[in-house]
Scaffold this motif. Sequence first.
Motif, PDB file in Angstrom:
ATOM      1  N   ILE A 194      42.273  44.696  36.508  1.00  0.00           N
ATOM      2  CA  ILE A 194      42.537  45.870  35.893  1.00  0.00           C
ATOM      3  C   ILE A 194      44.320  45.992  36.236  1.00  0.00           C
ATOM      4  O   ILE A 194      44.593  46.894  35.556  1.00  0.00           O
ATOM      5  CB  ILE A 194      41.588  46.668  36.294  1.00  0.00           C
ATOM      6  CG1 ILE A 194      41.842  47.272  37.970  1.00  0.00           C
ATOM      7  CG2 ILE A 194      40.272  46.510  36.188  1.00  0.00           C
ATOM      8  CD1 ILE A 194      41.158  48.976  37.903  1.00  0.00           C
ATOM      9  N   GLN A 195      44.546  45.091  37.085  1.00  0.00           N
ATOM     10  CA  GLN A 195      45.852  45.460  37.931  1.00  0.00           C
ATOM     11  C   GLN A 195      47.101  45.250  36.712  1.00  0.00           C
ATOM     12  O   GLN A 195      47.645  46.180  36.098  1.00  0.00           O
ATOM     13  CB  GLN A 195      46.547  44.372  38.757  1.00  0.00           C
ATOM     14  CG  GLN A 195      47.491  44.761  39.291  1.00  0.00           C
ATOM     15  CD  GLN A 195      47.868  44.467  40.884  1.00  0.00           C
ATOM     16  OE1 GLN A 195      47.216  43.257  40.896  1.00  0.00           O
ATOM     17  NE2 GLN A 195      48.885  44.863  41.570  1.00  0.00           N
ATOM     18  N   ILE A 215      31.518  41.717  50.757  1.00  0.00           N
ATOM     19  CA  ILE A 215      30.852  41.685  49.199  1.00  0.00           C
ATOM     20  C   ILE A 215      31.611  42.996  48.438  1.00  0.00           C
ATOM     21  O   ILE A 215      31.990  42.782  47.686  1.00  0.00           O
ATOM     22  CB  ILE A 215      29.262  41.481  48.878  1.00  0.00           C
ATOM     23  CG1 ILE A 215      29.051  40.378  49.217  1.00  0.00           C
ATOM     24  CG2 ILE A 215      29.285  42.165  47.331  1.00  0.00           C
ATOM     25  CD1 ILE A 215      27.596  40.400  48.503  1.00  0.00           C
ATOM     26  N   SER A 216      31.020  44.367  48.958  1.00  0.00           N
ATOM     27  CA  SER A 216      32.026  45.232  48.884  1.00  0.00           C
ATOM     28  C   SER A 216      33.617  45.748  49.082  1.00  0.00           C
ATOM     29  O   SER A 216      34.671  45.470  48.167  1.00  0.00           O
ATOM     30  CB  SER A 216      31.296  46.258  49.824  1.00  0.00           C
ATOM     31  OG  SER A 216      30.299  46.855  49.745  1.00  0.00           O
ATOM     32  N   LEU A 217      34.164  44.561  49.626  1.00  0.00           N
ATOM     33  CA  LEU A 217      35.492  44.298  49.996  1.00  0.00           C
ATOM     34  C   LEU A 217      36.156  43.255  49.093  1.00  0.00           C
ATOM     35  O   LEU A 217      36.844  43.734  48.565  1.00  0.00           O
ATOM     36  CB  LEU A 217      35.889  44.070  51.722  1.00  0.00           C
ATOM     37  CG  LEU A 217      37.265  43.221  52.033  1.00  0.00           C
ATOM     38  CD1 LEU A 217      38.340  44.702  51.499  1.00  0.00           C
ATOM     39  CD2 LEU A 217      37.481  42.892  52.738  1.00  0.00           C
ATOM     40  N   LEU A 218      34.921  42.295  49.306  1.00  0.00           N
ATOM     41  CA  LEU A 218      35.271  40.902  47.946  1.00  0.00           C
ATOM     42  C   LEU A 218      35.362  42.002  46.271  1.00  0.00           C
ATOM     43  O   LEU A 218      36.799  41.405  45.608  1.00  0.00           O
ATOM     44  CB  LEU A 218      34.593  39.889  47.901  1.00  0.00           C
ATOM     45  CG  LEU A 218      34.949  39.102  49.253  1.00  0.00           C
ATOM     46  CD1 LEU A 218      33.730  38.376  49.498  1.00  0.00           C
ATOM     47  CD2 LEU A 218      36.590  38.784  48.944  1.00  0.00           C
ATOM     48  N   LEU A 265      35.554  35.646  34.550  1.00  0.00           N
ATOM     49  CA  LEU A 265      35.733  36.033  36.753  1.00  0.00           C
ATOM     50  C   LEU A 265      34.421  36.901  37.370  1.00  0.00           C
ATOM     51  O   LEU A 265      33.963  36.289  38.325  1.00  0.00           O
ATOM     52  CB  LEU A 265      37.311  36.261  37.441  1.00  0.00           C
ATOM     53  CG  LEU A 265      37.221  36.309  37.874  1.00  0.00           C
ATOM     54  CD1 LEU A 265      37.378  35.307  39.640  1.00  0.00           C
ATOM     55  CD2 LEU A 265      38.663  37.397  38.895  1.00  0.00           C
ATOM     56  N   LEU A 266      34.363  37.701  35.808  1.00  0.00           N
ATOM     57  CA  LEU A 266      34.253  39.141  37.048  1.00  0.00           C
ATOM     58  C   LEU A 266      31.793  39.030  36.292  1.00  0.00           C
ATOM     59  O   LEU A 266      31.292  39.305  37.639  1.00  0.00           O
ATOM     60  CB  LEU A 266      34.148  40.373  36.538  1.00  0.00           C
ATOM     61  CG  LEU A 266      34.993  40.353  36.272  1.00  0.00           C
ATOM     62  CD1 LEU A 266      35.245  41.524  34.784  1.00  0.00           C
ATOM     63  CD2 LEU A 266      34.771  41.631  37.651  1.00  0.00           C
ATOM     64  N   VAL A 267      31.732  37.654  35.866  1.00  0.00           N
ATOM     65  CA  VAL A 267      30.514  37.021  35.682  1.00  0.00           C
ATOM     66  C   VAL A 267      29.909  36.122  37.046  1.00  0.00           C
ATOM     67  O   VAL A 267      28.784  36.806  37.021  1.00  0.00           O
ATOM     68  CB  VAL A 267      30.304  36.512  34.589  1.00  0.00           C
ATOM     69  CG1 VAL A 267      29.300  36.278  34.313  1.00  0.00           C
ATOM     70  CG2 VAL A 267      30.185  37.997  33.190  1.00  0.00           C
ATOM     71  N   VAL A 275      35.822  44.951  45.359  1.00  0.00           N
ATOM     72  CA  VAL A 275      37.272  46.007  45.108  1.00  0.00           C
ATOM     73  C   VAL A 275      38.619  44.952  44.903  1.00  0.00           C
ATOM     74  O   VAL A 275      39.194  45.223  43.754  1.00  0.00           O
ATOM     75  CB  VAL A 275      37.517  46.490  46.508  1.00  0.00           C
ATOM     76  CG1 VAL A 275      38.251  47.140  46.456  1.00  0.00           C
ATOM     77  CG2 VAL A 275      36.319  47.997  46.554  1.00  0.00           C
ATOM     78  N   ILE A 276      38.238  43.857  45.655  1.00  0.00           N
ATOM     79  CA  ILE A 276      40.152  43.127  45.665  1.00  0.00           C
ATOM     80  C   ILE A 276      40.077  42.518  44.174  1.00  0.00           C
ATOM     81  O   ILE A 276      40.868  42.453  43.719  1.00  0.00           O
ATOM     82  CB  ILE A 276      39.979  41.646  46.544  1.00  0.00           C
ATOM     83  CG1 ILE A 276      40.151  42.411  48.158  1.00  0.00           C
ATOM     84  CG2 ILE A 276      40.764  40.707  46.404  1.00  0.00           C
ATOM     85  CD1 ILE A 276      39.914  41.437  48.828  1.00  0.00           C
ATOM     86  N   ILE A 277      38.593  41.873  43.890  1.00  0.00           N
ATOM     87  CA  ILE A 277      38.379  41.481  42.634  1.00  0.00           C
ATOM     88  C   ILE A 277      38.090  42.052  40.790  1.00  0.00           C
ATOM     89  O   ILE A 277      39.308  41.467  40.896  1.00  0.00           O
ATOM     90  CB  ILE A 277      36.918  40.349  42.218  1.00  0.00           C
ATOM     91  CG1 ILE A 277      37.363  39.212  43.300  1.00  0.00           C
ATOM     92  CG2 ILE A 277      36.909  40.486  40.996  1.00  0.00           C
ATOM     93  CD1 ILE A 277      35.743  38.571  43.518  1.00  0.00           C
TER      94      ILE A 277
END
Length: 85
Positions: A58-59, A46-49, A70-72, A51-53
């Motif tokens: 923000i890119q 979940i931490s890795l996903l 998507l964040l919600v 960071v990817i999201i």
Amino acid sequence: KVNLAISIAVGSSLQIALLVLPVLVLVGWMMGKPLTMDFGLLETAISLLSVIIVNAVIQDGSSNWLEGLLLVAAYAIVAISFYFY
């Protein structure tokens, strides 16, 4: 305005991850309570996903309602997975 809000949110998250969590581990050690950063598979994934999201959102430097949704949705998926795990 959006760049400022994004930088505050990401900076605050980095501050918690890099300063507060290790300090809490040391405080727990001094109090005799074991508090390790030995995360299991679910927490690591979940931490890795997360960071990817966040990186994908923000890119481009701008935001819209679809990225907010998507964040919600990611937050809801994380909450549900921890509830049933």
